[in-house]
Design a protein around this motif. Structure first.
Motif, PDB file in Angstrom:
ATOM      1  N   GLU A 207       0.934  -1.305   0.086  1.00  0.00           N
ATOM      2  CA  GLU A 207       0.117  -0.251  -0.027  1.00  0.00           C
ATOM      3  C   GLU A 207       0.757   1.306   0.182  1.00  0.00           C
ATOM      4  O   GLU A 207       1.974   1.062   0.211  1.00  0.00           O
ATOM      5  N   ASN A 243      -1.442  -1.500  -6.316  1.00  0.00           N
ATOM      6  CA  ASN A 243      -2.538  -1.287  -7.190  1.00  0.00           C
ATOM      7  C   ASN A 243      -2.338   0.029  -7.965  1.00  0.00           C
ATOM      8  O   ASN A 243      -2.238   1.182  -7.094  1.00  0.00           O
ATOM      9  N   THR A 246      -4.824   2.758  -6.827  1.00  0.00           N
ATOM     10  CA  THR A 246      -4.484   3.558  -5.541  1.00  0.00           C
ATOM     11  C   THR A 246      -3.153   4.749  -5.773  1.00  0.00           C
ATOM     12  O   THR A 246      -3.129   5.482  -5.101  1.00  0.00           O
ATOM     13  N   GLU A 250      -3.656   8.467  -4.745  1.00  0.00           N
ATOM     14  CA  GLU A 250      -2.617   9.111  -3.718  1.00  0.00           C
ATOM     15  C   GLU A 250      -1.536  10.301  -4.472  1.00  0.00           C
ATOM     16  O   GLU A 250      -1.602  11.341  -3.842  1.00  0.00           O
ATOM     17  N   PRO A 303     -12.898  -1.061  -5.206  1.00  0.00           N
ATOM     18  CA  PRO A 303     -11.526  -0.671  -5.126  1.00  0.00           C
ATOM     19  C   PRO A 303     -11.522   1.078  -5.754  1.00  0.00           C
ATOM     20  O   PRO A 303     -10.875   1.852  -5.271  1.00  0.00           O
ATOM     21  N   CYS A 307     -11.128   4.577  -4.169  1.00  0.00           N
ATOM     22  CA  CYS A 307      -9.910   5.284  -4.474  1.00  0.00           C
ATOM     23  C   CYS A 307     -10.170   6.834  -4.892  1.00  0.00           C
ATOM     24  O   CYS A 307      -9.636   7.738  -4.433  1.00  0.00           O
ATOM     25  N   ARG A 310     -11.228   8.754  -1.579  1.00  0.00           N
ATOM     26  CA  ARG A 310     -10.074   8.969  -0.859  1.00  0.00           C
ATOM     27  C   ARG A 310      -9.686  10.434  -1.446  1.00  0.00           C
ATOM     28  O   ARG A 310      -8.942  11.146  -0.687  1.00  0.00           O
TER      29      ARG A 310
END
Length: 346
Positions: A207, A243, A246, A250, A303, A307, A310
């Motif tokens: 992660e 991933n 992800t 971010e 997911p 994502c 987030r």
């Protein structure tokens, strides 16, 4: 004898932006323009025949060059809106497998860069990894949709994503006229990884623990296109497979991106998973969470949605899940009101 002709088919000139081949006219067409009260944009009406015993309406003939100018003029509000803004794009799925779709994505990125947007491309490369694993006689294993990554598989993942897929994309973007720079999460300590909570079963699947975008900022500011492979290392230097959705989310948050776009193999988010015509064009975070609770979103879409949620919670303005199977879907999403999938807002 009935001399009434069928109404000519209407085409918004904005549609041409996502279908460049329509500009390659062999013969000039007769085009008439009429403004509509619902839109500030002109609608182009193309006609190739005239009704019998009727007087043809006054027309204007546009050359292909004039039509291109018209389209560019209508693009101005979108260019002004996004000029100087960072757009993070996660690239994968069908758009990665098809040479035609790959070329479409590259051309879209280069065009967006040329008109002043700041695209950042994040990629995985599952199909390519599978090919090399098979060549090396290493079995590909998955658990809950995630690749089980032991030490040997991690070596292959790094080799393929960083050394093959990444450099191929960089080469294609450079050839198309922009300047791309290939990176992984390990370069410049861009990403710090940590083991997945399910590391006992998944191995070196990680992660994102933290992001340091300082290595990206001068590249983006100077008009380069960063191309980032979704591999990163932990504090001890151990590489992890992360991933790509992800990573994109971010990075978008850390860069203060205007928009996050995930290219997928579906039309977007459907109100009814069994009805392909039930596409949700726009929805906010609350509505998205309600759909998850109601079971309308499941499987691999969860997911991706999480994502997006987030990244929005961390300051990204909008996040879109779009259909990467459609040529020039990036341009359609950014340069038209209609978009190319589902846009999620904060």
């Amino acid at each position: 004898m009935n001399t009434t002709r069928a109404a000519p088919k209407s085409i918004t000139s904005r549609e041409f932006l996502s279908k460049p081949h329509l500009l390659n006219f062999k013969k000039p067409q007769k085009l008439t323009f009429s403004s509509t009260p619902k839109s500030q944009f002109l609608r182009i009406r193309a006609s190739t025949s005239t009704a019998v015993n009727s007087t043809p309406p006054a027309t204007s003939t546009l050359s292909a060059e004039q039509l291109r100018v018209q389209i560019l003029s209508e693009s101005l509000p979108y260019i002004q809106k996004f000029r100087g803004k960072t757009i993070v794009v996660k690239y994968g799925g069908a758009a990665m497998k098809s040479l035609e779709l790959k070329a479409s994505v590259v051309r879209d990125l280069v065009l967006l860069s040329c008109v002043g947007l700041r695209p950042v491309l994040v990629h995985g490369g599952g199909p390519e990894i599978n090919v090399v694993l098979k060549q090396l006689d290493i079995p590909a294993e998955f658990h809950d949709g995630l690749r089980v990554t032991d030490a040997r598989t991690m070596e292959v993942v790094s080799m393929v994503l960083v050394g093959k897929v990444n450099k191929d994309l960089v080469s294609r973007i450079n050839h198309a006229g922009a300047t791309a720079v290939g990176l992984s999460g390990m370069d410049g300590r861009l990403l710090l990884a940590r083991p997945s909570p399910n590391a006992a079963k998944l191995g070196f699947v990680g992660e994102v623990a933290s992001v340091d975008p300082s290595v990206l900022q001068p590249l983006v500011t100077n008009g380069h296109i960063p191309v980032i492979a979704s591999v990163a290392a932990d504090e001890a230097g151990q590489p992890y497979n992360i991933n790509a959705d992800t990573v994109a989310g971010e990075l978008a948050a850390a860069l203060g991106a205007e928009k996050l776009i995930l290219l997928t193999d579906v039309a977007g988010i459907l109100a009814d998973r069994e009805d392909p015509n039930s596409l949700v064009k726009e929805i906010d975070i609350k509505g998205m969470k309600n759909m998850i609770e109601e079971g309308k979103i499941g499987g691999g879409m969860i997911p991706k949605v999480n994502c997006c949620i987030r990244s929005l919670a961390q300051g990204v303005r909008t996040a879109s899940i779009i259909d990467g199977r459609v040529e020039h879907s990036l341009l359609r999403e950014i340069m038209t009101d209609e978009g190319a999938g589902t846009m999620i807002t904060g």
